[in-house]
Design an enzyme around this catalytic site. Sequence first.
Site, mmCIF file in Angstrom:
data_model
loop_
_atom_site.group_PDB
_atom_site.id
_atom_site.type_symbol
_atom_site.label_atom_id
_atom_site.label_comp_id
_atom_site.label_asym_id
_atom_site.label_seq_id
_atom_site.Cartn_x
_atom_site.Cartn_y
_atom_site.Cartn_z
ATOM 1 N N ASN A 178 1.015 -1.066 0.028
ATOM 2 C CA ASN A 178 -0.089 0.079 0.054
ATOM 3 C C ASN A 178 1.045 1.240 0.006
ATOM 4 O O ASN A 178 1.513 1.611 1.112
ATOM 5 C CB ASN A 178 -0.786 0.043 1.195
ATOM 6 C CG ASN A 178 -1.656 1.240 1.313
ATOM 7 O OD1 ASN A 178 -1.924 2.152 0.563
ATOM 8 N ND2 ASN A 178 -2.490 1.314 2.628
ATOM 9 N N TRP A 179 0.869 1.729 -1.081
ATOM 10 C CA TRP A 179 1.998 3.119 -1.306
ATOM 11 C C TRP A 179 1.331 4.216 -0.549
ATOM 12 O O TRP A 179 1.838 5.292 -0.610
ATOM 13 C CB TRP A 179 2.017 3.223 -2.718
ATOM 14 C CG TRP A 179 2.926 2.168 -3.313
ATOM 15 C CD1 TRP A 179 3.311 0.991 -2.869
ATOM 16 C CD2 TRP A 179 3.443 2.096 -4.818
ATOM 17 N NE1 TRP A 179 4.048 0.277 -3.791
ATOM 18 C CE2 TRP A 179 4.170 1.023 -4.950
ATOM 19 C CE3 TRP A 179 3.590 3.071 -5.742
ATOM 20 C CZ2 TRP A 179 4.594 0.512 -6.307
ATOM 21 C CZ3 TRP A 179 4.003 2.777 -6.956
ATOM 22 C CH2 TRP A 179 4.461 1.466 -7.140
ATOM 23 N N LYS A 180 0.212 4.069 -0.083
ATOM 24 C CA LYS A 180 -0.649 5.399 0.270
ATOM 25 C C LYS A 180 -0.333 6.797 -0.542
ATOM 26 O O LYS A 180 -0.263 6.571 -1.665
ATOM 27 C CB LYS A 180 0.043 5.799 1.888
ATOM 28 C CG LYS A 180 0.051 4.404 2.724
ATOM 29 C CD LYS A 180 -0.006 4.554 4.126
ATOM 30 C CE LYS A 180 -0.080 3.212 4.853
ATOM 31 N NZ LYS A 180 0.422 3.389 6.497
ATOM 32 N N HIS B 44 -9.421 1.316 4.980
ATOM 33 C CA HIS B 44 -7.991 1.629 5.717
ATOM 34 C C HIS B 44 -8.197 2.209 7.006
ATOM 35 O O HIS B 44 -9.169 3.138 7.007
ATOM 36 C CB HIS B 44 -7.048 1.876 4.807
ATOM 37 C CG HIS B 44 -5.615 1.808 5.392
ATOM 38 N ND1 HIS B 44 -5.299 2.949 6.136
ATOM 39 C CD2 HIS B 44 -4.734 1.002 5.020
ATOM 40 C CE1 HIS B 44 -3.986 2.515 6.408
ATOM 41 N NE2 HIS B 44 -3.547 1.301 5.864
ATOM 42 N N GLU C 29 -6.735 4.763 8.130
ATOM 43 C CA GLU C 29 -6.335 6.086 7.979
ATOM 44 C C GLU C 29 -7.428 6.691 7.138
ATOM 45 O O GLU C 29 -7.811 7.844 7.388
ATOM 46 C CB GLU C 29 -5.090 6.192 6.842
ATOM 47 C CG GLU C 29 -4.157 5.962 7.583
ATOM 48 C CD GLU C 29 -2.733 5.190 6.954
ATOM 49 O OE1 GLU C 29 -2.770 5.517 5.626
ATOM 50 O OE2 GLU C 29 -1.622 4.809 7.320
ATOM 51 N N GLU D 20 -4.998 -4.882 10.694
ATOM 52 C CA GLU D 20 -4.008 -3.843 10.695
ATOM 53 C C GLU D 20 -4.249 -3.007 12.133
ATOM 54 O O GLU D 20 -5.077 -2.210 12.280
ATOM 55 C CB GLU D 20 -4.133 -2.557 9.868
ATOM 56 C CG GLU D 20 -3.805 -3.303 8.263
ATOM 57 C CD GLU D 20 -3.281 -2.443 7.395
ATOM 58 O OE1 GLU D 20 -2.258 -2.800 6.865
ATOM 59 O OE2 GLU D 20 -3.930 -1.147 7.236
ATOM 60 N N GLY E 264 2.817 2.449 10.854
ATOM 61 C CA GLY E 264 3.710 3.433 10.488
ATOM 62 C C GLY E 264 4.630 3.679 12.097
ATOM 63 O O GLY E 264 5.342 4.845 11.907
ATOM 64 N N SER F 263 3.906 -2.244 10.279
ATOM 65 C CA SER F 263 5.246 -2.447 10.316
ATOM 66 C C SER F 263 5.885 -3.652 10.090
ATOM 67 O O SER F 263 6.964 -4.210 10.641
ATOM 68 C CB SER F 263 5.714 -1.935 11.747
ATOM 69 O OG SER F 263 5.112 -0.609 12.031
ATOM 70 N N GLY G 68 2.993 -1.293 4.320
ATOM 71 C CA GLY G 68 3.019 0.413 4.085
ATOM 72 C C GLY G 68 4.257 0.751 3.877
ATOM 73 O O GLY G 68 5.077 0.613 2.667
ATOM 74 N N GLY G 69 5.156 1.318 4.498
ATOM 75 C CA GLY G 69 6.550 1.962 4.475
ATOM 76 C C GLY G 69 7.493 0.996 3.625
ATOM 77 O O GLY G 69 8.158 1.751 2.786
#
Length: 257
Positions: A9-11, A97, A99, A169, A175, A215, A236-237
């Site tokens: 997920n590149w956000k 998600h 977010e 999640e 993150g 993470s 993610g990251g």
Amino acid sequence: MRKTIIAGNWKMYKNIAEAIELANGIKRELFNLGDERIDTVLCPPFTALRDVSEVISESNILLGAQDVYWEEEGAFTGEVSPGMLKDTGCSFIIIGHSERRQHFSETNTTVNKKLKAVLRNGLTPIVCIGETLSQREEDKTFQVLEDHVLNGLDGILEEEASKIIIAYEPVWAIGTGKTATPQEAQSAHAYIRGLLKKMFNTDISESIRIQYGGSVKPDNIVELMKQRDIDGALVGGASLKIESFSQIVKKACEVSK
Ligand code: 13P
């Protein structure tokens, strides 16, 4: 039995040129990885979907979007329909998600509408669920999971259910560099599978893939993947770098069940 699925997920990262470079790099790293044991999915921002789709067209890598609206078309300024996403080459759609729940007022009701629209269009939904830190500290993790699963998946027919992917999640692990321990994640995943069994039946609950997200890195993916009910990861990251994402995919493939 359940095919491993690793999704990046590149956000809200990567312009078009950067997205092409990242997708190309991942494709190069994973070029000889067959798709029998693992699904690898890239979820760039909307603006880069078409270009990333072209980059990965001659590979086993699949495309996903990070959100969707539930109507097919109409006067909904700023929104994108399932059909439009399919048109770019997407086969997966992330829904709900944390977010989006946190910053854009998404609820189980909107998640449910999006889920039904995605299934109606023959796309594969990745439904995100998970508790916040305060909910965990108040011992409400299972209660939150039950609320997200029962209401998010409300009204889903048995024949559609096995197409759904759930991403657990825990919000406190996103993150933050603070991963849930494999045992904590497994316990949540087993609980989720139990809920799915109650909602549908054993066969369906055993066929639904449940990803862990929060993470995930090359050095923790193996222990997570060894857990019975963890079928992959939503990253993610670490999905924003060729090396770390490719490592995660390769390692997950090695331990795939
Ligand atoms: P991180 O891997 O950066 O913690 O993000 C997880 C996530 O939100 C994936 O959807």
